[in-house]
Design a protein around this motif. Structure first.
Motif, PDB file in Angstrom:
ATOM      1  N   HIS A 179      -3.598  10.337   0.258  1.00  0.00           N
ATOM      2  CA  HIS A 179      -2.640   9.231   0.360  1.00  0.00           C
ATOM      3  C   HIS A 179      -2.606   8.699   1.785  1.00  0.00           C
ATOM      4  N   ALA A 197      -1.762   0.645  -7.906  1.00  0.00           N
ATOM      5  CA  ALA A 197      -2.816   0.011  -7.114  1.00  0.00           C
ATOM      6  C   ALA A 197      -3.769  -0.766  -8.016  1.00  0.00           C
ATOM      7  N   ALA A 222       0.938   4.756  -2.538  1.00  0.00           N
ATOM      8  CA  ALA A 222       0.609   5.960  -1.770  1.00  0.00           C
ATOM      9  C   ALA A 222       1.779   6.948  -1.809  1.00  0.00           C
ATOM     10  N   VAL A 256       0.846  -1.203   0.000  1.00  0.00           N
ATOM     11  CA  VAL A 256       0.000   0.000   0.000  1.00  0.00           C
ATOM     12  C   VAL A 256       0.878   1.249   0.000  1.00  0.00           C
ATOM     13  N   THR A 297      -6.942   1.291  -1.659  1.00  0.00           N
ATOM     14  CA  THR A 297      -5.885   2.233  -2.058  1.00  0.00           C
ATOM     15  C   THR A 297      -6.273   2.937  -3.344  1.00  0.00           C
ATOM     16  N   ALA A 315      -5.571   6.521   2.213  1.00  0.00           N
ATOM     17  CA  ALA A 315      -5.291   5.209   1.624  1.00  0.00           C
ATOM     18  C   ALA A 315      -4.437   4.376   2.575  1.00  0.00           C
TER      19      ALA A 315
END
Lengths: 158, 661
Positions: free
Chosen positions: B233, B471, B93, B89, B343, B236
């Motif tokens: 971000h 993502a 991000a 992730v 995400t 996410a």
């Protein structure tokens, strides 16, 4: 079940043939069934009452294959009432444009035919015939339901 | 020093260096530095996680680093899975943040703590001792709180969201602290044999603490506040990575530390999961704030994961190890899938919020023209989230349903009652989530723009799109070839000797009848769509066609005000679930002064408040406030009185000590 199918095949259509009428439609593609959109282009409301009666249970225009629908996209014919006012002339043209071909226009009532008592009034753009090509006319102020039914039967040929 | 250890060390080192560099650099360079540091730390985290997941465990002791206990790190396969998901992730991000931060504020703290936040999340699953876990947990809580507060200067509601988050996260921390101390502290990787009552208390406390981080109803109140207000971000990272660590904590304490436990634990987990799933998605369906909707959807997905955990615990307790492995594998796959699509969704929602200037779905729309790539990204994420093939959630929810359905025979009375209810809850959730994401995508991105901001929105810059693309690729892999990751997940679940699900293209359940091949299913869906689209294109070509004006009742062009809004789309659902949601509506009619019969204005209000919050939190907050008001009389400002309090307290303490010793 099979028996029923056999009967259907043997008998074909069992409905009574229509009495009267011209026996042939105005436009070949619309035989027996015409979907009708009513447009009020500037009517006083009298013709609307008579159209309501013509499609009501007493005169029952639906048995001759005509049906009032809710959108010009579903319609074969326009039933235009009233003089065409300046505000309604463009929407009327657009409504006509929205009807798929082949399409018919019926001018219902004296105002729709030749502006009637409103001839020369300041807000009037003209009769229906000045805006759209008219295929059938119904005279009267307001026209009797029988006259409207007769015009509709002219469209369906039944 | 093996690969896991060095990669994890590299991640922490990169993050610390990036944070220091951001603190030293001028504002122009900070976003790139913070984003790159986060992405690199994430990549190193993925390497460490995959190494641990494929069987390279490590343990590391740093006795001097923290007084009294030192720091103990270690990772088995389960930790490895969560480290890998967190790292995966952090990469998109971080890439996204380089573009996002440039436009939304480059304050030193907002940039510097981003890589530290990612690194602290990587360390939480790697903590092997109770104190280490608590230290990393607190580091994660503080860095995430600073990230939530990043935009507090521009929007006052951020401060309130931050307060809620700070209080909830620290109450959760207190619960985890109490649980781990009651369990005796020490290593988290060894099974502890506690008396039944104590073990139950430890588990419930741990469930409350970790569950509040996972956003489980009724401890979810911070989630729909903090996720919308944080930069995207960070949303996410929080929604796709941090909440997973709550799940990790529950698995680690329930299955690892306490070694299974009583049946009621897992029934409780299953019930909380089912309630969270249904309640979360219902609130998401009602929400017209895009990021709030995604926040509630996180509650829903964590609820589904908890249903899987609860089922796994139940099956393990009755000796059905294969089914338990299947349920836990499904839960872990859902964790991974949720991380991927959430995400993607948060990153694209952030691009929308930044470019259109609003998150309100009722003011968005028509973004397909201005932001085609972002629209495609959100569409792919929405498809993945709505449990329809070919989506990520479809595969994991299918596995979960298989586990629940096959668990029916031989499960006893409790299973016969609970499992069909859970199946119904999962099915209802799946249906509602499809409706929710149709609403979010249809009203937010299609049709015509409902505001000037939405009409002017331009495409996001390349770095933000690159984050979304990463993502989206993860979503595609998990949706189309989940067979590539499932064996590793099944081994991380560590319930059975062999994996519960086998096969690369066609997934076969071992120990139960059932197979699914997501790739072929996706190809079939694609083929049918292409054939149908081609047919629709070819078919009218044979007839005469006429281009006509769009039918607008002849009155003029259709305006955006005539469109179906998000609120209107949700209205039928609101009626159906009226008793659960308890919406508030009010109509105010203002009359003219001259005559009561003439109406000057009519105002209609509708709000769907969070009912749990209203029933549970508001009375609690009111009680705390009343208590504080009552306590105020004890502190009138007189120094003599305060000295007296101190004196009497010492005397009372001495008396108590004298009596008790």
């Amino acid at each position: 079940m099979l028996n029923l199918w056999r009967k259907i095949r043997a008998h074909g259509r069992v409905a009574e043939p229509p009495v009267g009428g011209r026996g042939y439609p105005l436009v070949p593609g619309l035989r027996g069934s015409v979907q009708v959109r009513h447009v009020d282009a500037g009517s006083c409301g009298g013709c609307e009452v008579e159209i309501g009666a013509a499609f009501g249970p007493v005169y029952d225009a639906e048995r001759y294959g005509a049906r009032l629908v809710a959108s010009p996209r579903h319609a074969d014919a326009l039933l235009v009432t009233g003089v065409v006012t300046r505000n309604m002339s463009e929407p009327l043209r657009r409504t006509y444009d929205a009807v798929p071909a082949p399409k018919l226009v019926v001018a219902v009532g004296d105002c729709a035919r030749d502006c009637g008592v409103f001839k020369g009034a300041y807000g009037v753009a003209g009769a229906v015939g000045d805006v759209l090509p008219v295929d059938a006319e119904v005279a009267g102020c307001p026209p009797r339901p029988e006259a409207i039914v007769a015009a509709v039967r002219g469209l369906t040929g039944r | 020093m093996n690969l896991t250890e060095s990669a994890l060390g590299l991640a922490v080192g990169v993050a610390a260096l990036a944070a220091l560099a951001v603190a030293a650099l001028p504002g122009r360079w900070r976003p790139a530095c913070a984003g790159a540091g986060t992405a690199l730390a994430g990549a190193a985290g993925v390497a460490a996680g995959v190494a641990a997941l494929t069987g390279r465990p490590f343990s590391l002791s740093l006795p001097g680093l923290l007084p009294l206990s030192g720091l103990e790190f270690g990772a088995d396969r389960l930790s490895g899975f969560f480290i890998a998901v967190t790292g995966a992730v952090a990469v998109p991000a971080g890439v996204y943040a380089t573009g996002y931060l440039r436009h939304s504020g480059t304050s030193r703290s907002a940039c510097a703590f981003l890589p530290l936040f990612a690194a602290s999340m990587l360390l939480v699953p790697a903590a092997a001792w109770a104190v280490t876990l608590l230290a990393c947990w607190e580091l994660m809580a503080l860095t995430s709180l600073l990230q939530v507060l990043a935009e507090h200067r521009r929007r006052p509601e951020v401060a309130e969201a931050g307060r809620w988050y700070a209080v909830m996260t620290h109450l959760g921390f207190a619960c985890i602290l109490a649980a781990l101390m009651l369990a005796g502290g020490g290593s988290l990787l060894a099974v502890r044999h506690l008396p039944a009552g104590l073990a139950g208390t430890v588990f419930v406390l741990a469930l409350a603490g970790f569950g509040s981080k996972a956003g489980i109803v009724p401890l979810h109140a911070w989630l729909p506040r903090a996720h919308p207000e944080a930069p995207s971000h960070v949303s996410a990272l929080m929604s796709a990575a941090m909440v997973n660590l709550g799940v990790y904590g529950i698995i680690r304490t329930g299955f690892g530390l306490l070694g299974g436990g009583a049946r009621w634990w897992w029934l409780l987990v299953l019930a909380l999961g089912a309630v969270s799933a249904v309640y979360g998605i219902l609130q998401a369906a009602m929400s017209s704030d895009l990021k709030r909707l995604l926040g509630y959807s996180t509650t829903e997905n964590m609820g589904l994961v908890l249903v899987g955990l609860g089922a796994a615990g139940l099956f393990a307790g009755t000796g059905h190890r294969v089914l338990a492995g299947l349920a836990l594998t499904a839960a872990l796959l859902h964790v991974a899938g949720h991380a991927a699509f959430k995400t993607l969704l948060f990153l694209s929602a952030g691009a929308v919020a930044q470019r259109a200037g609003t998150r309100d779905l009722d003011a968005l729309g028509g973004l397909r023209g201005g932001m085609p790539a972002t629209t495609a990204a959100f569409a792919w994420g929405a498809l993945a989230a709505s449990a329809l093939p070919p989506g990520t959630a479809f595969v994991s929810e299918w596995l979960l349903l298989q586990a629940l359905i096959h668990g029916l025979p031989g499960g006893g009375t409790a299973a016969a009652v609970v499992l069909p209810t859970a199946v119904a809850a999962v099915a209802l959730t799946a249906g509602l989530s499809a409706a929710t994401f149709v609403k979010a995508f249809g009203t937010g991105f299609l049709a015509r723009p409902r505001s000037d901001g939405a009409a002017r929105a331009a495409e996001a810059p390349g770095s933000m799109l690159a984050g979304m693309a990463l993502a989206g690729a993860a979503c595609a892999v998990l949706a189309l070839v989940p067979g590539a990751v499932l064996p590793a997940l099944a081994r991380a679940a560590a319930m059975t000797a062999g994996p519960a699900v086998a096969g690369l293209v066609t997934l076969r359940l071992s120990g139960a009848a059932g197979e699914l091949s997501p790739l072929l299913l996706a190809l079939a869906v694609l083929a049918v769509t292409l054939v149908a689209a081609g047919w629709l294109r070819v078919l009218p070509g044979r007839r005469a066609r006429r281009a006509a004006r769009l039918w607008d009742c002849g009155a003029g062009p259709l305006t955006a005000r005539m469109e179906y809004t998000a609120t209107a789309f949700a209205e039928p659902l609101q009626r159906v679930f009226d008793d659960v949601l308890a919406p508030e509506t009010g109509i105010d009619v203002t009359h003219l002064d001259e005559a009561r019969y003439l109406v000057a204005a009519v105002e209609y209000r509708r709000r769907v408040p969070d009912r749990v919050e209203r029933r549970l939190y508001q009375p609690a907050l009111a009680a705390v406030r009343a208590w504080g008001e009552a306590g105020r009389r004890l502190a009138p400002g007189s120094v003599h009185r305060y000295l007296g309090y101190g004196f009497y307290a010492v005397v009372a303490l001495l008396i108590v000590l004298t009596v008790t010793r």
